[in-house]
Design an enzyme around this catalytic site. Structure first.
Site, PDB file in Angstrom:
ATOM      1  N   GLN A  84       0.851  -1.179   0.000  1.00 47.78           N
ATOM      2  CA  GLN A  84       0.000   0.000   0.000  1.00 47.78           C
ATOM      3  C   GLN A  84       0.895   1.239   0.000  1.00 47.78           C
ATOM      4  O   GLN A  84       1.705   1.432   0.904  1.00 47.78           O
ATOM      5  CB  GLN A  84      -0.919   0.025   1.220  1.00 47.78           C
ATOM      6  CG  GLN A  84      -1.929   1.161   1.164  1.00 47.78           C
ATOM      7  CD  GLN A  84      -2.728   1.296   2.442  1.00 47.78           C
ATOM      8  OE1 GLN A  84      -2.208   1.752   3.445  1.00 47.78           O
ATOM      9  NE2 GLN A  84      -4.006   0.904   2.406  1.00 47.78           N
ATOM     10  N   TYR A  99      -7.038  11.399   4.041  1.00 42.52           N
ATOM     11  CA  TYR A  99      -5.596  11.592   3.870  1.00 42.52           C
ATOM     12  C   TYR A  99      -5.353  12.427   2.607  1.00 42.52           C
ATOM     13  O   TYR A  99      -6.292  12.916   1.970  1.00 42.52           O
ATOM     14  CB  TYR A  99      -4.892  10.242   3.810  1.00 42.52           C
ATOM     15  CG  TYR A  99      -4.866   9.518   5.147  1.00 42.52           C
ATOM     16  CD1 TYR A  99      -3.840   9.755   6.059  1.00 42.52           C
ATOM     17  CD2 TYR A  99      -5.859   8.611   5.493  1.00 42.52           C
ATOM     18  CE1 TYR A  99      -3.808   9.096   7.283  1.00 42.52           C
ATOM     19  CE2 TYR A  99      -5.844   7.953   6.710  1.00 42.52           C
ATOM     20  CZ  TYR A  99      -4.811   8.200   7.610  1.00 42.52           C
ATOM     21  OH  TYR A  99      -4.791   7.551   8.812  1.00 42.52           O
ATOM     22  N   GLY A 131      -8.850  -6.886   9.736  1.00 45.35           N
ATOM     23  CA  GLY A 131      -7.678  -6.192  10.253  1.00 45.35           C
ATOM     24  C   GLY A 131      -7.321  -6.671  11.637  1.00 45.35           C
ATOM     25  O   GLY A 131      -6.518  -7.578  11.829  1.00 45.35           O
ATOM     26  N   ARG A 132      -7.963  -6.108  12.631  1.00 40.35           N
ATOM     27  CA  ARG A 132      -7.607  -6.455  14.012  1.00 40.35           C
ATOM     28  C   ARG A 132      -7.898  -7.919  14.344  1.00 40.35           C
ATOM     29  O   ARG A 132      -7.225  -8.501  15.188  1.00 40.35           O
ATOM     30  CB  ARG A 132      -8.326  -5.498  14.968  1.00 40.35           C
ATOM     31  CG  ARG A 132      -7.742  -4.088  14.904  1.00 40.35           C
ATOM     32  CD  ARG A 132      -8.676  -3.039  15.472  1.00 40.35           C
ATOM     33  NE  ARG A 132      -9.926  -3.001  14.736  1.00 40.35           N
ATOM     34  CZ  ARG A 132     -10.990  -2.310  15.122  1.00 40.35           C
ATOM     35  NH1 ARG A 132     -10.942  -1.618  16.236  1.00 40.35           N
ATOM     36  NH2 ARG A 132     -12.087  -2.304  14.406  1.00 40.35           N
ATOM     37  N   CYS A 189     -11.040  -3.532  20.911  1.00 36.73           N
ATOM     38  CA  CYS A 189     -10.814  -2.592  22.013  1.00 36.73           C
ATOM     39  C   CYS A 189      -9.891  -1.440  21.628  1.00 36.73           C
ATOM     40  O   CYS A 189      -9.857  -0.416  22.314  1.00 36.73           O
ATOM     41  CB  CYS A 189     -10.252  -3.328  23.222  1.00 36.73           C
ATOM     42  SG  CYS A 189      -8.571  -3.967  22.995  1.00 36.73           S
ATOM     43  N   CYS A 236      -3.346  -2.158  19.861  1.00 34.47           N
ATOM     44  CA  CYS A 236      -2.940  -2.063  18.449  1.00 34.47           C
ATOM     45  C   CYS A 236      -2.748  -0.597  18.098  1.00 34.47           C
ATOM     46  O   CYS A 236      -1.675  -0.037  18.311  1.00 34.47           O
ATOM     47  CB  CYS A 236      -3.940  -2.780  17.551  1.00 34.47           C
ATOM     48  SG  CYS A 236      -5.675  -2.397  17.869  1.00 34.47           S
ATOM     49  N   CYS A 242      -1.376  -6.596  20.938  1.00 31.07           N
ATOM     50  CA  CYS A 242      -2.777  -7.007  20.972  1.00 31.07           C
ATOM     51  C   CYS A 242      -3.170  -7.348  22.396  1.00 31.07           C
ATOM     52  O   CYS A 242      -2.386  -7.942  23.139  1.00 31.07           O
ATOM     53  CB  CYS A 242      -2.986  -8.215  20.063  1.00 31.07           C
ATOM     54  SG  CYS A 242      -4.680  -8.856  20.032  1.00 31.07           S
TER      55      CYS A 242
END
Length: 646
Positions: free
Chosen positions: A104, A176, A320-321, A347, A351, A364
């Site tokens: 990316q 962004y 993702g998480r 939460c 991260c 994590c």
């Protein structure tokens, strides 16, 4: 056996790139790259573990195309060919497991630049105020600088191809720098890069064209874009559709679509409060306008992923998480082991919370091995020990799991009839369902590992079982703080833990203590239709909440008509409510049917002190019994205690 999730594991294509399934690991910053612009061993092993776990495509977190624009932390130096050999190692370690890897690329954060990182005065499309400090006005990029950025994209794309990446994703996301050109709220230019939608998209189109010229036709280009900013004046779904069409014509092979901006940051890093699949709604409209595949992220579960794919509105699902919490969950789903998938708590604490709060590499709350996979490998011991764990809260459960994985003989003694401790008791709200899932996951894992749990058994310091134990972990948790306030023992007063355990009588509720626990309880009760007032002595509620989570929490408290009384000290509790004292010394009564006390917790050290006095060498205190903290820290102390037993 039929696999419920088989649809997620169909082979797919993006452009000419073949993928083994529909599961994509979301791009997330790690803060693992080295100062020389190469990825560290910690970062490489982090990505490799997710490839080994079964993802079809790994997208690494945003990489800045040059140092000048890098306003978001350390990334791989895509502008320096000396970093290619080490980056090739990263790509090949991912390829070794059958996954594809995507770089990316970002021209920077623009007005969203983090304080103290990058240029003192950020650049933007126009003279926009900096997000973090509106007193700082961003410097508009000149046309010459725009052309240089486009050249830098070409160089970075060539770097990516030479290093062995399979695809490139252009970061045009969530307010962004590229998005600051797309959106009229930020783009006030009068040259060829401002005005009409075609002009506002010109910067992105020229980037896509430069990347295509650099990599050729075979390497797919993905474009990440938030289709709905979700704040007044931001871009709407309707506004975004012409941009998608323009970018598809420019040569984009797939779109990575979701919602949010820094003004709605709790959608960039979705919180537990916004719910599962919170950005899936953008796909249906986008699918009407483009023919290339769509990728979607946003608090997905396997079930919401399956539902979205089956709807036909989306082709790939990003995790993702959840990929941080359990890198092997795709493999577990493939093997029909859904019950073994460790849930992400959503939460944000360890991260993005680590990155924003401490400028250090991500970890994590539920997976302590993240970015430390090399150093925290759980290996079988040749010398198993007998381990006694007192308390089945999160720290005790994690200590038991890890110790059992290492081959030790583990017995938990729990004075109640259930596992989970206070964490499970307070997890009654809809937005805390992931906590309930985590406790269920521990239950499954400990049963599979053969951990013995003795319920309704209270251990004392003189119990002989402690004599025979090789190691003792004390995980007795915490107890409520009860200040000396007149009326606090009244019949209309209950503690916040008992409120979750036994329910709350009446319609008018006053909560004494406006920390995270009190505010969460207030929101839960308000969602049930009760009229709730939170009383907080400090000038602000939920000061202990992770800042991104607090955005959601404060919005939802307002939407559910919760009254927040700050700078208000509880001086007495009476049968009809709570007497408070304001900063000016005036007093008033907050009428309530039930008063809930949420003044916080303190470590329960009575037993741990007694056991340490007798068995100091072999005793470790973990979780809240050592120091009251959030769930991630409790789990971390349990993990460390078990790992230290050799």
């Amino acid at each position: 056996m039929e696999n419920k999730y088989a649809k997620l594991f169909e082979p797919m294509k993006i452009g000419n790139m073949n993928l083994r399934n529909r599961l994509v690991m979301s791009p997330m910053g790690t803060f693992t790259p080295m100062q020389d612009g190469t990825e560290s061993e910690e970062g490489m092993m982090y990505y490799e573990e997710r490839a080994r776990g079964g993802f079809g495509l790994i997208i690494i977190g945003a990489q800045f195309i040059n140092e000048k624009l890098a306003q978001g932390g350390p990334t791989i130096a895509f502008n320096n060919n000396r970093a290619i050999p080490k980056t090739t190692v990263l790509c090949e370690r991912v390829h070794r497991w059958g996954a594809k890897i995507c770089a990316q690329l970002s021209p920077g954060t623009g007005r969203n630049g983090m304080p103290d990182i990058g240029e003192e005065v950020p650049v933007s499309s126009s003279e926009n105020p900096s997000f973090y400090d509106p007193n700082v006005i961003c410097r508009p990029l000149t046309v010459e600088e725009i052309k240089e950025i486009i050249k830098d994209f070409s160089k970075a794309a060539t770097f990516a191809k030479n290093a062995g990446f399979d695809a490139i994703e252009i970061h045009g996301h969530a307010g962004y720098l590229i998005d600051q050109f797309f959106s009229p709220i930020w783009n006030k230019r009068t040259d060829e890069y401002g005005g009409s939608v075609e002009n506002r998209a010109r910067f992105a189109v020229e980037i896509v064209q430069a990347v295509r010229n650099a990599v050729g036709q075979d390497m797919p280009i993905i474009f990440r874009i938030a289709l709905d900013h979700r704040f007044p004046g931001g871009r709407t779904l309707e506004d975004s559709m012409p941009i998608l069409e323009i970018l598809e014509r420019a040569g984009v092979d797939a779109f990575d679509v979701d919602a949010g901006a820094y003004e709605t940051m709790d959608y960039i890093f979705p919180t537990a409060y916004v719910g599962d699949a919170c950005m899936a709604y953008v796909c249906k409209e986008a699918k009407k306008y483009v023919k290339v595949p769509l990728i979607n992220a946003g608090n997905h579960t396997p079930e919401t992923a399956l539902e979205l794919v089956n709807s036909g509105d989306c082709d790939f699902i990003m995790f993702g998480r959840q990929s941080i919490a359990d890198p092997e969950f795709p493999k577990k789903l493939m093997e029909n082991r859904r019950e073994d998938m460790r849930p992400c708590l959503v939460c944000n604490e360890e991260c993005i919370g680590r990155i924003f709060g401490r400028l250090t590499q991500l970890s994590c709350s539920v997976n302590i091995q993240v970015c430390m996979e090399k150093y925290f490998q759980i290996t079988k011991t040749d010398n198993p020990k007998d381990i006694v764990i007192i308390g089945a809260g999160p720290s005790g459960l994690e200590a038991a799991r890890v110790a059992a994985l290492k081959g030790h003989h583990v017995t938990i003694y729990e004075k109640t009839n259930d596992i989970g401790g206070i964490l499970k008791i307070i997890a009654t709200a809809p937005f805390k369902k992931r906590i309930r899932e985590l406790i269920d996951w521990y239950d499954v894992q400990l049963k599979k590992l053969g951990v013995k749990i003795k319920f309704n058994t209270e251990i004392k310091a003189d119990d002989t079982i402690l004599d025979y134990a090789d190691k003792i972990f004390v995980a007795t948790g915490s107890v409520p703080l009860v200040p000396n306030i007149p009326g606090i023992t009244g019949k209309n007063v209950i503690g916040v833990i008992d409120a979750h355990k036994n329910g709350v009588f009446g319609e008018r509720i006053a909560i004494c203590g406006g920390g995270l626990s009190g505010c969460d309880t207030a929101l839960e009760l308000a969602m049930q239709g009760k009229k709730v007032t939170v009383i907080e002595m400090l000038s602000e509620c939920a000061q202990d909440a992770m800042p991104i989570n607090k955005i959601s929490l404060m919005r939802m408290l307002a939407e559910n008509d919760v009254t927040l009384l700050t700078d208000s000290k509880v001086v007495a509790i009476e049968p009809n409510g709570v007497v408070i004292e304001k900063k000016d010394g005036s007093r008033e009564t907050v009428e309530a049917d039930t008063v809930i006390t949420a003044f916080g917790q303190k470590a329960d050290t009575t037993l741990s002190n007694a056991i340490k006095a007798k068995y100091n060498i072999k005793t470790t205190v973990v979780g809240d019994a050592e120091k009251v903290a959030k769930v991630g820290e409790a789990i971390r102390t349990g993990f460390y205690a078990a790992m230290a037993v050799e």
